[in-house]
Design a protein around this motif. Sequence first.
Motif, short mmCIF file in Angstrom:
data_model
loop_
_atom_site.label_atom_id
_atom_site.label_comp_id
_atom_site.label_asym_id
_atom_site.label_seq_id
_atom_site.Cartn_x
_atom_site.Cartn_y
_atom_site.Cartn_z
N LEU A 5 63.08 36.30 51.45
CA LEU A 5 61.77 35.68 51.42
C LEU A 5 60.70 36.68 51.88
CD1 LEU A 5 60.10 33.07 50.98
CD2 LEU A 5 60.55 32.51 53.38
N ILE A 6 59.66 36.86 51.06
CA ILE A 6 58.55 37.75 51.40
C ILE A 6 57.36 36.89 51.82
CG2 ILE A 6 56.95 39.52 50.57
CD1 ILE A 6 59.04 40.23 48.45
N GLY A 7 56.69 37.31 52.89
CA GLY A 7 55.50 36.59 53.35
C GLY A 7 54.28 37.48 53.38
N THR A 8 53.15 36.90 53.02
CA THR A 8 51.85 37.56 53.21
C THR A 8 50.84 36.46 53.51
OG1 THR A 8 50.31 39.21 52.32
CG2 THR A 8 51.10 37.54 50.78
N HIS A 9 49.60 36.84 53.75
CA HIS A 9 48.64 35.83 54.18
C HIS A 9 48.05 35.08 53.00
CE1 HIS A 9 45.15 38.21 52.84
NE2 HIS A 9 45.80 39.28 53.30
N SER A 10 47.60 33.87 53.28
CA SER A 10 46.87 33.08 52.31
C SER A 10 45.39 33.44 52.42
CB SER A 10 47.08 31.59 52.58
OG SER A 10 46.73 31.28 53.93
N GLY A 11 44.56 32.80 51.61
CA GLY A 11 43.14 33.08 51.64
C GLY A 11 42.78 34.28 50.77
N HIS A 12 41.60 34.85 51.04
CA HIS A 12 41.09 35.97 50.25
C HIS A 12 42.11 37.11 50.24
CE1 HIS A 12 37.45 37.77 48.37
NE2 HIS A 12 38.07 38.90 48.68
N PHE A 13 42.47 37.57 49.05
CA PHE A 13 43.47 38.63 48.95
C PHE A 13 42.82 39.94 48.52
CE2 PHE A 13 43.78 35.85 45.16
CZ PHE A 13 43.42 36.72 44.15
N HIS A 14 43.56 41.02 48.78
CA HIS A 14 43.08 42.37 48.48
C HIS A 14 44.13 43.14 47.69
CE1 HIS A 14 40.97 41.15 52.23
NE2 HIS A 14 39.92 41.65 51.59
N ALA A 15 43.70 44.31 47.22
CA ALA A 15 44.58 45.11 46.37
C ALA A 15 45.80 45.62 47.13
CB ALA A 15 43.81 46.30 45.78
N ASP A 16 45.68 45.86 48.44
CA ASP A 16 46.80 46.48 49.16
C ASP A 16 48.01 45.57 49.25
OD1 ASP A 16 45.33 44.95 51.19
OD2 ASP A 16 46.56 45.99 52.68
N LEU A 163 39.48 38.42 40.91
CA LEU A 163 40.54 37.43 40.70
C LEU A 163 40.64 36.43 41.85
CD1 LEU A 163 43.30 39.74 39.17
CD2 LEU A 163 42.07 37.90 38.01
N ASN A 164 39.93 36.69 42.95
CA ASN A 164 39.92 35.73 44.05
C ASN A 164 39.20 34.45 43.68
OD1 ASN A 164 40.96 36.50 46.91
ND2 ASN A 164 40.15 38.42 46.09
N TYR A 165 38.34 34.53 42.67
CA TYR A 165 37.46 33.40 42.39
C TYR A 165 37.86 32.70 41.10
CZ TYR A 165 34.99 36.11 45.83
OH TYR A 165 34.68 36.81 46.97
N SER A 166 37.87 31.40 41.16
CA SER A 166 38.24 30.58 40.00
C SER A 166 36.98 30.03 39.36
CB SER A 166 39.15 29.43 40.44
OG SER A 166 39.46 28.60 39.35
N HIS A 167 36.68 30.57 38.19
CA HIS A 167 35.51 30.10 37.44
C HIS A 167 35.95 29.58 36.08
CE1 HIS A 167 32.94 31.84 40.46
NE2 HIS A 167 33.45 33.05 40.26
N PRO A 168 35.31 28.53 35.59
CA PRO A 168 35.67 28.04 34.26
C PRO A 168 35.29 29.06 33.19
CG PRO A 168 33.69 26.96 35.04
CD PRO A 168 34.22 27.75 36.19
N SER A 169 36.02 29.03 32.10
CA SER A 169 35.68 29.92 30.99
C SER A 169 34.34 29.48 30.40
CB SER A 169 36.76 29.83 29.91
OG SER A 169 36.74 28.55 29.30
#
Length: 367
Positions: A5-16, A163-169
Amino acid sequence: MAGPLIGTHSGHFHADEALAVYILRLLPDYANSTLIRTRDAEKLATCHTVVDVGGTYDDSARRYDHHQREFNTVFPAHNTKLSSAGLVYMHYGKRIISTCTGLALDSPDLELLYQKLYDDFVEAFDANDNGISAYDPAALRSAGIEKKFSDKGFSIASVVNRLNYSHPSPIAAATQSLSTNGVSAEGGVSVPAASEKKSPEQAQAEEDERFLKASQFVGDQFISELMDKYHSWLPARSVVKEAFSSRNQYDPKGRIMVVPHRPEGVPWSDHLYALEKETGQEGTVLYVLFAENGEPDSKWRIRSVSKEAGSFENRKDLPDAWKGVRDEELSKVSGVPGGVFIHASGFIGGNKTFEGALEMAKKAADM
């Protein structure tokens, strides 16, 4: 069977962390791993490997966070503080390269690729996430140097951020607008607006999906960089070394290097700079000649050598009088038959034959 199992943080994500997760999954041990994105310490404690969260860097415990105050780890022989991408690459990079290429872990070629991939790809992720600029901002301000344009949208980090943001097409947005105003998309009966609030679970699932899209994107770039280096850059070393050693047969001063055609391509610039440095002949080669293809009647290109890797400034442009000129006009102005073109900026040109290209390069070098 599921992998660790791999874990990382939720919320705003970054390239790293997007890259860190992807390259871990290139290893057989992690190929089937599930990812959990959370800031809940109890949930993270159940993870086999955690990246970019948790406040701990401990390779023995497979914890790879870099946000703690005392963290100052860098890649060997470098000065850029590592991000989660650099940490994972430093510890797993050689195994990842071996898995992807089949090279032995103790192979000198693998070591070259390991170093090169960090220099050309991973270090920029570390710098971006740690707020480190490629040039000293204070020095630039002191010198009165200002950017000519914004390059914010022209980076991997910018793509990931969007890609952090969800906008309608655009179509969905238009449909939503029509529905809100009591008009159906088909011009008939009104369609109710989709205004239902998402549950926390739905919102998290959508965020996780966007993260996986970002991870796939940066991972594709990593794989592309690695395989290009393995299949093209690495084999080019010996080809360029031979071309560099034999260049005086074309110009007594060694200013012109002829690179033979190879189907996989011959990325020559890195190797040329390295060879010049090794032999104490920096700045010697002004032009590189190469065929457009492997056919006997191939046209030939003349490329001005950049002052340094990635620079748009050349050691010596092709002559001003030739710039932007083509075909017969080029042959007349250059005095060399078979002219094809010279780019308006003077960094590259061409001739119908090798002999013609060589003669143009000789003339340009002497002007």
